[in-house]
Write a protein that holds these residues in place. Structure first.
Motif, mmCIF file in Angstrom:
data_model
loop_
_atom_site.group_PDB
_atom_site.id
_atom_site.type_symbol
_atom_site.label_atom_id
_atom_site.label_comp_id
_atom_site.label_asym_id
_atom_site.label_seq_id
_atom_site.Cartn_x
_atom_site.Cartn_y
_atom_site.Cartn_z
ATOM 1 N N ASP A 9 0.798 -1.219 0.000
ATOM 2 C CA ASP A 9 0.000 0.000 0.000
ATOM 3 C C ASP A 9 0.835 1.274 0.000
ATOM 4 N N ARG A 10 2.153 1.175 0.051
ATOM 5 C CA ARG A 10 2.977 2.377 0.007
ATOM 6 C C ARG A 10 4.389 2.028 -0.427
ATOM 7 N N PRO A 11 5.112 3.004 -0.966
ATOM 8 C CA PRO A 11 6.510 2.741 -1.331
ATOM 9 C C PRO A 11 7.377 2.548 -0.091
ATOM 10 N N HIS A 12 8.509 1.923 -0.294
ATOM 11 C CA HIS A 12 9.515 1.749 0.757
ATOM 12 C C HIS A 12 10.111 3.131 1.063
ATOM 13 N N ARG A 13 10.072 3.552 2.303
ATOM 14 C CA ARG A 13 10.458 4.911 2.681
ATOM 15 C C ARG A 13 11.944 4.968 3.035
ATOM 16 N N VAL A 15 14.889 7.409 4.215
ATOM 17 C CA VAL A 15 15.118 8.708 4.841
ATOM 18 C C VAL A 15 16.625 8.962 4.891
ATOM 19 N N VAL A 16 17.043 10.066 4.297
ATOM 20 C CA VAL A 16 18.453 10.447 4.264
ATOM 21 C C VAL A 16 18.685 11.449 5.385
ATOM 22 N N ASP A 72 10.791 8.472 12.139
ATOM 23 C CA ASP A 72 9.877 7.629 12.905
ATOM 24 C C ASP A 72 9.327 6.469 12.073
ATOM 25 N N ASP A 73 9.071 6.705 10.779
ATOM 26 C CA ASP A 73 8.482 5.654 9.952
ATOM 27 C C ASP A 73 9.374 5.278 8.771
ATOM 28 N N ALA A 74 10.678 5.444 8.956
ATOM 29 C CA ALA A 74 11.620 5.075 7.897
ATOM 30 C C ALA A 74 11.722 3.560 7.785
ATOM 31 N N ASP A 75 11.832 3.079 6.559
ATOM 32 C CA ASP A 75 12.139 1.672 6.308
ATOM 33 C C ASP A 75 13.641 1.479 6.111
ATOM 34 N N GLN A 93 23.960 15.628 21.279
ATOM 35 C CA GLN A 93 22.704 15.098 21.801
ATOM 36 C C GLN A 93 21.605 15.084 20.743
ATOM 37 N N ALA A 94 21.568 16.115 19.893
ATOM 38 C CA ALA A 94 20.525 16.162 18.866
ATOM 39 C C ALA A 94 20.641 14.994 17.896
ATOM 40 N N VAL A 95 21.878 14.599 17.598
ATOM 41 C CA VAL A 95 22.082 13.449 16.704
ATOM 42 C C VAL A 95 21.656 12.168 17.403
ATOM 43 N N ARG A 96 22.024 12.048 18.673
ATOM 44 C CA ARG A 96 21.618 10.858 19.437
ATOM 45 C C ARG A 96 20.101 10.749 19.520
ATOM 46 N N ASP A 97 19.462 11.857 19.783
ATOM 47 C CA ASP A 97 18.000 11.848 19.881
ATOM 48 C C ASP A 97 17.370 11.449 18.545
ATOM 49 N N ALA A 98 17.950 11.944 17.452
ATOM 50 C CA ALA A 98 17.410 11.608 16.128
ATOM 51 C C ALA A 98 17.567 10.119 15.843
ATOM 52 N N LEU A 99 18.755 9.578 16.119
ATOM 53 C CA LEU A 99 18.985 8.156 15.853
ATOM 54 C C LEU A 99 18.105 7.271 16.732
ATOM 55 N N ALA A 100 17.780 7.746 17.911
ATOM 56 C CA ALA A 100 16.930 6.968 18.813
ATOM 57 C C ALA A 100 15.511 6.809 18.276
ATOM 58 N N ARG A 101 15.138 7.623 17.305
ATOM 59 C CA ARG A 101 13.793 7.540 16.733
ATOM 60 C C ARG A 101 13.669 6.413 15.713
ATOM 61 N N ILE A 102 14.789 5.861 15.287
ATOM 62 C CA ILE A 102 14.753 4.807 14.268
ATOM 63 C C ILE A 102 14.193 3.520 14.877
ATOM 64 N N ARG A 103 13.223 2.936 14.216
ATOM 65 C CA ARG A 103 12.582 1.730 14.733
ATOM 66 C C ARG A 103 13.526 0.531 14.657
ATOM 67 N N PRO A 104 13.455 -0.395 15.612
ATOM 68 C CA PRO A 104 14.253 -1.620 15.537
ATOM 69 C C PRO A 104 13.958 -2.361 14.231
#
Length: 328
Positions: A9-13, A15-16, A72-75, A93-104
């Motif tokens: 139902d959607r393309p593979h997302r 995120v760069v 948050d919803d990157a594939d 810290q901003a980079v760490r916080d951003a990377l922490a948003r990546i789903r397992p």
């Protein structure tokens, strides 16, 4: 081969993640490669801050389309390289916080110095990795506990991939397309981008070497000849004879020119050809093995398993299913 599920139902997302000091050339590689597969991928670029402004390593800044919420919803997440002078073992810290948003389970890819970011975040712990050959010593000093291979163009460790400098970003993105949709689709993308679909050897061929004596023979013609005769055993002595060299001289020159040994190069080419035949034909596995110069189907199975972690039957089943679903 990465095991990525493509939702119907959607393309593979993709995120760069653009970090301050990003190299503009590599920043644009994912969009250039993935958007050449119509409907398969959505490519967006994000910053780690809400204002979305990113300083490049050139004399300009860019404003990207998204903030860190895009992760948050990157594939697949791709981390392009950034200025070495901004790299520290402790991430901002901003980079760490951003990377922490990546789903397992999200696939993560780095280009060049992007591997330093993954290492500092602990994402390379227990994994093989690579980066630009000129930065190998610096990487080892910063992360002595990690297994670095500076001789390859990229390392595929399933859901985490690392690549060398600049053009190897194209190599790893084409590899992702090949893993997701097969070599026919990846070859088509490569033609549109006017780049080879598969580069021989590794980084060692790009390390500064003494210039060969003028008029010295090279192995290029023999490599072309070998590709036309992959179904034959092709011993080192025969390759050397074709090039008009002694086996010892041929092996040395081959290593200098390709970054790998003749034997390892032949295996790489045979596996690459076998993958194409498994995708594009219904030949039995034993016949595919014979066509590419492996003595038996068992030998092909062993080499394919070592290269991409799957059996010939599973590889064929994956891409036949994708073709039936319109994925390639």
């Amino acid at each position: 081969m990465a095991s990525m599920d493509f939702l119907a139902d959607r393309p593979h997302r993709v995120v760069v993640l653009a970090l301050d000091g990003v190299y503009p050339f590599e920043l644009g590689i994912p969009n250039r490669v993935f958007t050449m597969v119509p409907g398969a991928y959505e490519v967006v670029t994000c910053a780690v801050t809400a204002d979305r402004t990113v300083a490049t390593n050139a004399d300009f800044t860019v404003t990207v389309g998204h903030g860190p919420e895009a992760l948050d919803d990157a594939d697949t997440v791709i981390v392009p390289p950034y200025d070495l002078r901004l790299i520290t073992a402790e991430l901002p810290q901003a980079v760490r916080d951003a990377l922490a948003r990546i789903r397992p389970g999200t696939r993560i890819v780095s280009i060049c110095t992007g591997a330093f970011t993954l290492a500092a975040a602990g994402l390379l712990d227990g994994r093989p990795a690579t980066t630009h050959w000129a930065l190998a010593d610096h990487f080892r000093r910063m992360f002595p506990h990690l297994a670095l291979d500076p001789d390859v163009l990229f390392v595929d460790d399933g859901d985490v991939l690392t690549s060398a400098g600049a053009a190897s970003g194209v190599d790893v993105c084409l590899h992702v397309v090949r893993s997701d949709h097969g070599s026919a689709v990846a070859n088509r993308v490569a033609r549109h981008c006017v780049v080879p679909p598969w580069r021989e050897g590794g980084q060692a061929q790009y390390i500064e070497q003494p210039v060969p004596d003028e008029g010295a023979a090279d192995t290029a013609a023999t490599r072309v000849w070998a590709l036309e005769h992959l179904d034959r055993p092709l011993a080192l002595r025969e390759l050397a004879a074709h090039a008009g060299m002694s086996p010892r001289t041929f092996a040395r020159r081959f290593q200098e020119e390709t970054g790998t040994s003749p034997g390892r190069w032949l295996i790489q080419q045979r596996v690459h050809r076998a993958r194409h035949l498994l995708e594009s034909s219904d030949l039995p596995v034993d016949r595919v093995a014979a066509e590419v110069g492996f003595a038996t189907g068992t030998s092909l199975r062993q080499h394919l398993q070592a290269a991409i972690g799957v059996s010939p039957q599973m590889y064929r089943k994956t891409f036949q299913a994708q073709a039936a679903a319109g994925g390639g």
